[in-house]
Design an enzyme around this catalytic site. Structure first.
Site, mmCIF file in Angstrom:
data_model
loop_
_atom_site.group_PDB
_atom_site.id
_atom_site.type_symbol
_atom_site.label_atom_id
_atom_site.label_comp_id
_atom_site.label_asym_id
_atom_site.label_seq_id
_atom_site.Cartn_x
_atom_site.Cartn_y
_atom_site.Cartn_z
ATOM 1 N N LYS A 168 -24.490 -20.950 34.343
ATOM 2 C CA LYS A 168 -24.593 -19.681 33.602
ATOM 3 C C LYS A 168 -24.302 -18.565 34.614
ATOM 4 C CE LYS A 168 -26.153 -17.882 29.673
ATOM 5 N NZ LYS A 168 -25.184 -17.811 28.623
ATOM 6 N N SER A 199 -33.260 -18.553 23.224
ATOM 7 C CA SER A 199 -33.329 -18.319 24.673
ATOM 8 C C SER A 199 -34.134 -17.058 24.940
ATOM 9 C CB SER A 199 -31.943 -18.035 25.255
ATOM 10 O OG SER A 199 -31.020 -18.962 24.827
ATOM 11 N N ARG A 205 -23.480 -28.357 23.959
ATOM 12 C CA ARG A 205 -23.032 -27.019 24.388
ATOM 13 C C ARG A 205 -21.638 -27.151 24.969
ATOM 14 N NH1 ARG A 205 -23.224 -24.027 29.290
ATOM 15 N NH2 ARG A 205 -23.600 -21.814 29.020
HETATM 16 C C1 LIG Z 1 -32.879 -24.729 25.920
HETATM 17 C C2 LIG Z 1 -31.903 -23.626 26.156
HETATM 18 N N1 LIG Z 1 -32.341 -22.479 26.676
HETATM 19 C C3 LIG Z 1 -31.465 -21.480 26.901
HETATM 20 C C4 LIG Z 1 -30.141 -21.630 26.592
HETATM 21 C C5 LIG Z 1 -29.152 -20.512 26.777
HETATM 22 O O1 LIG Z 1 -28.666 -20.036 25.538
HETATM 23 P P1 LIG Z 1 -27.769 -18.696 25.515
HETATM 24 O O2 LIG Z 1 -28.555 -17.634 26.146
HETATM 25 O O3 LIG Z 1 -27.276 -18.467 24.148
HETATM 26 O O4 LIG Z 1 -26.571 -19.071 26.440
HETATM 27 P P2 LIG Z 1 -25.482 -20.178 26.154
HETATM 28 O O5 LIG Z 1 -26.088 -21.515 26.327
HETATM 29 O O6 LIG Z 1 -24.975 -20.001 24.763
HETATM 30 O O7 LIG Z 1 -24.438 -19.927 27.179
HETATM 31 C C6 LIG Z 1 -29.719 -22.848 26.046
HETATM 32 N N2 LIG Z 1 -28.449 -23.063 25.723
HETATM 33 N N3 LIG Z 1 -30.621 -23.821 25.829
HETATM 34 C C1 LIG Z 2 -27.573 -22.638 29.391
HETATM 35 C C2 LIG Z 2 -28.495 -21.982 30.339
HETATM 36 N N1 LIG Z 2 -29.299 -20.967 29.962
HETATM 37 C C3 LIG Z 2 -30.070 -20.509 30.924
HETATM 38 S S1 LIG Z 2 -29.792 -21.311 32.361
HETATM 39 C C4 LIG Z 2 -28.645 -22.323 31.633
HETATM 40 C C5 LIG Z 2 -27.872 -23.368 32.332
HETATM 41 C C6 LIG Z 2 -28.700 -24.380 33.037
HETATM 42 O O1 LIG Z 2 -27.843 -25.259 33.653
HETATM 43 P P1 LIG Z 2 -28.245 -26.113 34.921
HETATM 44 O O2 LIG Z 2 -29.328 -27.027 34.506
HETATM 45 O O3 LIG Z 2 -26.967 -26.838 35.272
HETATM 46 O O4 LIG Z 2 -28.636 -25.160 35.995
#
Ligand SMILES: Cc1ncc(COP(=O)(O)OP(=O)(O)O)c(N)n1
Ligand SMILES: Cc1ncsc1CCOP(=O)(O)O
Ligand SMILES: [Mg+2]
Length: 343
Positions: free
Chosen positions: A276, A247, A178
């Site tokens: 996020k 997600s 990511r």
């Molecule tokens: C395992 C997992 N769960 C949720 C997310 C979040 O995806 P998304 O809502 O598209 O947000 P971004 O990661 O694109 O900012 C994830 N990446 N992985």
């Molecule tokens: C990508 C994403 N989607 C929902 S929460 C999240 C970020 C989680 O990051 P962290 O484990 O640092 O709190």
């Protein structure tokens, strides 16, 4: 040598080649069949392998066997070091699919000199083996996904590959790349390097958001958020054998992910997280709901680290996804080991 005896000589050699490769194809098919039957317990795939194996058997002619000359075959004692070193199941399956495909290709080519029909049938079967291989890969990915309890979602890091490798060396089996900031060329290059690294450790590798990059780097799949491309479009691009995750933050999104046939879902953010920003926590209530309603493996995500992982597990998660808990840990290998142990 008269012209007739020279033709006989060539024919005998071709018979010998066909004999060896018919045996090779059958052996490879038997190895695949055993996994379909006893490993996957898939009667349909096992029956497919058996039918293919029997068809190959029916191509074998007495004159091919009569041409066999094992004592003078210089190849019987040769074995490639890789043959002794198949470290995981997938390597065994891939090697045997390749072995059958190669043998069929040889039968196709030399069969042309002996009998056109044999060549055509070998060619048709080679395409069937490609389909079988892709079915086996898909099954393998899903079963590896089911076994992966901890999911590392990466963040940009000056030593990204080193951190990911540290986590892999602790036993991590699922990684998502990511990075929202990099230019595409850099992203693709990094994705390819991560894909290779994960493959080396037998871990699944997915790309966040970008189906095109996932396809280009040969990733095992893609993770899609609610704003990303629709799931059916991703499947159309990636084919039926890759993993597509989604997600979810609410019961409505979970219902849609169920209906769309997501291979896994992210459930969160469990806690508000700087990774996020601006995304409200979905909390334990939604986690409990997902535990009841998710039709596929689900990963709790958002603000999870070693200090609160036990509470998230107690609230219903048996799989966790983390970013900072590993990417920003002073010792990513130790942090991964600790999280894995809690699961
Ligand atoms: C395992 C997992 N769960 C949720 C997310 C979040 O995806 P998304 O809502 O598209 O947000 P971004 O990661 O694109 O900012 C994830 N990446 N992985
Ligand atoms: C990508 C994403 N989607 C929902 S929460 C999240 C970020 C989680 O990051 P962290 O484990 O640092 O709190
Ligand atoms: Mg996204």
């Amino acid at each position: 040598m008269s012209s007739e005896s020279s033709m006989d000589w060539v024919e005998t050699r071709c018979h010998r080649i066909l004999d060896a490769n018919l045996d090779r194809a059958r052996e490879g098919l038997r190895i695949l069949e055993e996994w379909c039957r006893f490993g996957l317990e898939r009667a349909d795939l096992s029956a497919t392998c058996k039918a293919l194996r029997q068809e190959v058997g029916s191509w074998h002619r007495p004159e091919f066997r009569q041409a066999r000359d094992t004592t003078h075959d210089p190849g019987t004692s040769l074995s490639h070091p890789q043959e002794r070193q198949r470290t995981d199941l997938n390597a065994v399956l891939l090697a045997n699919c390749a072995r059958v495909q190669e043998a069929l290709r040889v039968i196709e080519e030399y069969g042309k000199l002996i009998e056109g029909d044999l060549s055509d049938r070998a060619k048709a079967m080679r395409y069937q083996i490609y389909v079988l291989e892709s079915q086996l890969q898909s099954r393998d990915r899903l079963s590896r996904l089911r076994q992966a309890r901890l999911y590392l979602v990466t963040s940009p890091h000056p030593r990204l590959l080193e951190v990911v490798e540290a986590a892999l060396s602790a036993g991590l089996k699922l990684v998502q790349y990511r990075d929202k900031q990099q230019e595409d060329a850099t992203r693709l290059e990094t994705a390819c390097r991560l894909a290779e690294l994960c493959q080396r450790y037998g871990a699944l590798f997915l790309v966040n958001d970008r189906v095109d990059l996932a396809l280009a780097c040969g990733a095992d799949g893609v993770h899609l958020g609610q704003q990303d491309v629709p799931m059916d479009v991703a499947r159309r691009i990636l084919g039926p054998d890759r993993i597509v995750g989604r997600s979810t933050t609410s019961p409505e999104e979970l219902a849609r992910a169920n209906a769309e046939g997501a291979d896994y879902v992210g459930v969160g953010p469990i806690f508000a997280t700087p990774t996020k920003p601006g995304k409200a926590a979905a909390g334990f209530d939604y986690l409990g709901y997902a535990r009841q309603q998710a039709q596929q493996p689900f990963y709790a995500i958002g603000g999870i680290d070693v200090s609160n992982a036990a509470a998230v597990v107690a609230a219903g998660a048996d799989r966790l996804a983390v970013v900072r808990a590993i990417m920003e840990a002073p010792d990513p290998k130790a942090a991964t080991a600790e999280l894995l142990q809690m699961l």
